[in-house]
Design a protein around this motif. Structure first.
Motif, mmCIF file in Angstrom:
data_model
loop_
_atom_site.group_PDB
_atom_site.id
_atom_site.type_symbol
_atom_site.label_atom_id
_atom_site.label_comp_id
_atom_site.label_asym_id
_atom_site.label_seq_id
_atom_site.Cartn_x
_atom_site.Cartn_y
_atom_site.Cartn_z
ATOM 1 N N TYR A 1 0.862 -1.185 0.000
ATOM 2 C CA TYR A 1 0.000 0.000 0.000
ATOM 3 C C TYR A 1 0.895 1.229 0.000
ATOM 4 C CZ TYR A 1 -3.568 -3.392 1.123
ATOM 5 O OH TYR A 1 -4.413 -4.478 1.065
ATOM 6 N N ARG B 1 -1.358 -1.264 -4.134
ATOM 7 C CA ARG B 1 -2.638 -0.559 -4.001
ATOM 8 C C ARG B 1 -2.417 0.807 -3.362
ATOM 9 N NH1 ARG B 1 -3.973 -3.656 -7.179
ATOM 10 N NH2 ARG B 1 -5.243 -5.511 -6.957
ATOM 11 N N LEU C 1 -5.769 1.059 2.768
ATOM 12 C CA LEU C 1 -5.115 0.264 3.814
ATOM 13 C C LEU C 1 -6.048 -0.085 4.975
ATOM 14 C CD1 LEU C 1 -2.439 -0.956 4.979
ATOM 15 C CD2 LEU C 1 -2.116 1.240 6.137
#
Ligand code: GLY
Ligand code: MN
Ligand code: MN
Length: 511
Positions: free
Chosen positions: A137, A178, A183
């Motif tokens: 993330y 991502r 998150l």
């Protein structure tokens, strides 16, 4: 009786600007809608991505798999960390947490605020046939139509350059990537008394830890964060082929730095803070050829060499004295060397300097001789101490025999070497520091282990126990060692360590 101590001359100012907001008082950045529309428009196409797969990416999946096996069904959170404030609004240069670097292969300043999460999946259904799926993330490059683009001095493209996109980082690491905004929900998924437990590396990023704590309120079991920290540390005890290559690179670049230092010794002798000339030479070299120094450089001339972590480096460098230099370059992958040489400033050892030097060298050689697969880590120190104790006894410095001194209850020889002989080395200079004793001091040496061998002798100038000729002499010799299938390799062997070889090498460089 109570008193009002507010001075009449300083009445409260209810509408005063809060201190936290005053950092922007010097800013004269325009913020009108017209200006914002102007600065966020009119830019050409960004160039095509130059991201390529990192050579580390071929090795990180198996590291993550090895970790996965120890935490079946648990969600593992490994933050890179965030910026650390040096003072006021000035940060230190960002360096990711070592466990994050190890599991992602990211190095240098990559990537502030990123978080690696190993999500549990059915055993065998995860990456590389493991029980976890890794997702990175990150806070990606912001568009040019955002405030961040021009007004954010920590992250904005105008201030720190274009940072990587999600696609860039996925290409570099080979890990699914991502947006950081995803998150929280990803961490909270399926958490509960009968569901997933979340573990986070302690001390890496307090914001991420706070999110995890909040999510964990729904968990039944206690956190096993310390177990995760321990496992991440132990995961680095055996280096893979890529790590060994990076360690050799770090050592080679460090050796080049020592060459530059010797060439600068005449300049150092002319400067009242000659130790800084040495430090500056090495630090400049480390930034030029690598990422940084792996730890603060020790440039300790004369009596300063008897102070083990002398990093003030503000003293003179005088002919006739020794200078102890403990320095290591951290390369871009963040692996560091840790090498010490003790050199005669004018290129020639005196008789007593050579005597002390030879004792330390013999102790190091004895340590090398036992550093083979099957021996225990603690045997290395024992071998070095055997030599040191006997040599000190030969010189008449011990109040007991060498054998008595070597008794664990006595240890008189340690007055002149209070530090250990070896530590693991890697992404951290003191790598694997959270490993359990049975995997460190009491461990059996295995191929792929990399550690230092660094005996020393340090006679302080006011040590009345030793004859005057020894006082003010400090010697350490530190090499970086790889255990192989049939013995060991001294990764720093190319840097002279025999006294005659040092004199010849220095004469060559100083002519
Ligand atoms: N330079 C730190 C150490 O030798 O451990
Ligand atoms: Mn060391
Ligand atoms: Mn060192």
């Amino acid at each position: 009786m109570s008193q009002d101590v507010t001075p009449e001359t300083s009445p409260a100012e209810p509408d005063a600007q809060p201190l936290a907001d005053r950092g922007s008082n010097r800013a004269q950045r325009p913020g009108s809608p017209e200006f914002v529309a102007w600065i966020t428009s009119g830019w050409g196409e960004r160039p095509a991505s130059s991201a390529t797969r990192s050579p580390a990416a071929d090795h990180t999946a198996s590291r993550r798999s090895a970790l996965s096996g120890q935490f079946s069904g648990e969600r593992l959170v490994v933050p890179a960390g965030t910026f650390k404030v040096r003072s006021n609004d000035t940060d230190y240069r960002f360096r990711p947490h070592s466990a994050f670097a190890h599991l992602t292969g990211l190095g240098v300043e990559q990537e502030p605020d990123a978080v690696l999460v190993l999500h549990p999946v059915e055993d065998g259904a995860g990456d590389d046939g493991s029980g976890h799926h890794a997702v990175l993330y990150v806070r990606p490059l912001a568009g040019r139509d955002t405030d961040e683009f021009f007004s954010d001095s920590r992250y904005g493209e105008f201030w720190v350059g274009a940072r990587p996109t999600l696609e860039d980082l996925e290409t570099t690491t080979g890990i699914t990537t991502r947006h950081i905004d995803d998150l929280r929900d990803a961490l909270a998924k399926d958490v509960g008394p009968d569901g997933v437990q979340v573990l986070v590396v302690p001390g890496a990023d307090e914001t991420v830890e706070a999110v995890v704590e909040e999510i964990r309120a729904a968990e039944a079991a206690g956190a096993r964060d310390e177990k995760l920290a321990e496992a991440l540390s132990e995961l680095r005890l055996i280096k893979d082929a890529y790590e060994i290559e990076q360690m050799q690179l770090a050592v080679d670049v460090t050796i080049e730095g020592f060459v530059k230092i010797v060439s600068r010794l005449p300049v150092a002798q002319e400067h009242e803070r000659g130790e800084r000339v040495i430090e500056g030479t090495f630090v400049g070299h480390a930034r030029q050829e690598g990422n940084a120094v792996g730890y603060e450089t020790i440039a300790a001339a004369g009596e300063h060499a008897t102070t083990l972590h002398w990093i003030d480096n503000d003293g003179p460098v005088r002919a006739g004295e020794l200078v102890l230099i403990d320095a290591g370059v951290e390369v871009d992958s963040l692996y560091t060397a840790d090498v010490t040489r003790t050199l005669p400033v004018d290129g020639t050892f005196t008789e007593v300097q050579r005597r002390v030097y030879q004792a330390v060298l013999d102790a190091a050689d004895a340590a090398f001789a036992v550093a083979v697969p099957g021996a225990r880590f603690r045997d290395i120190h024992a071998a070095a101490m055997e030599v040191i104790a006997h040599r000190l006894a030969d010189w008449g410095l011990l109040p007991v025999t060498a054998e008595e001194a070597l008794d664990p209850e006595k240890q008189h020889h340690r007055r002149w070497m209070v530090h250990g002989t070896s530590h693991h080395l890697g992404i951290d200079v003191h790598d694997c520091a959270l490993a359990r004793s049975e995997h460190y001091l009491d461990a059996v040496l295995e191929p792929g282990m990399v550690f230092t061998i660094e005996p020393g002798l340090y006679f302080k100038s006011d040590d009345l126990v030793v004859p005057a000729e020894y006082r003010g002499i400090g010697v350490r010799i530190e090499d970086d060692v790889l255990i192989t299938a049939d013995g060991n390799v001294n990764l720093s062997a190319a840097l002279p360590r025999e006294p005659d070889a040092i004199e010849a090498w220095m004469a060559d460089l100083l002519q």
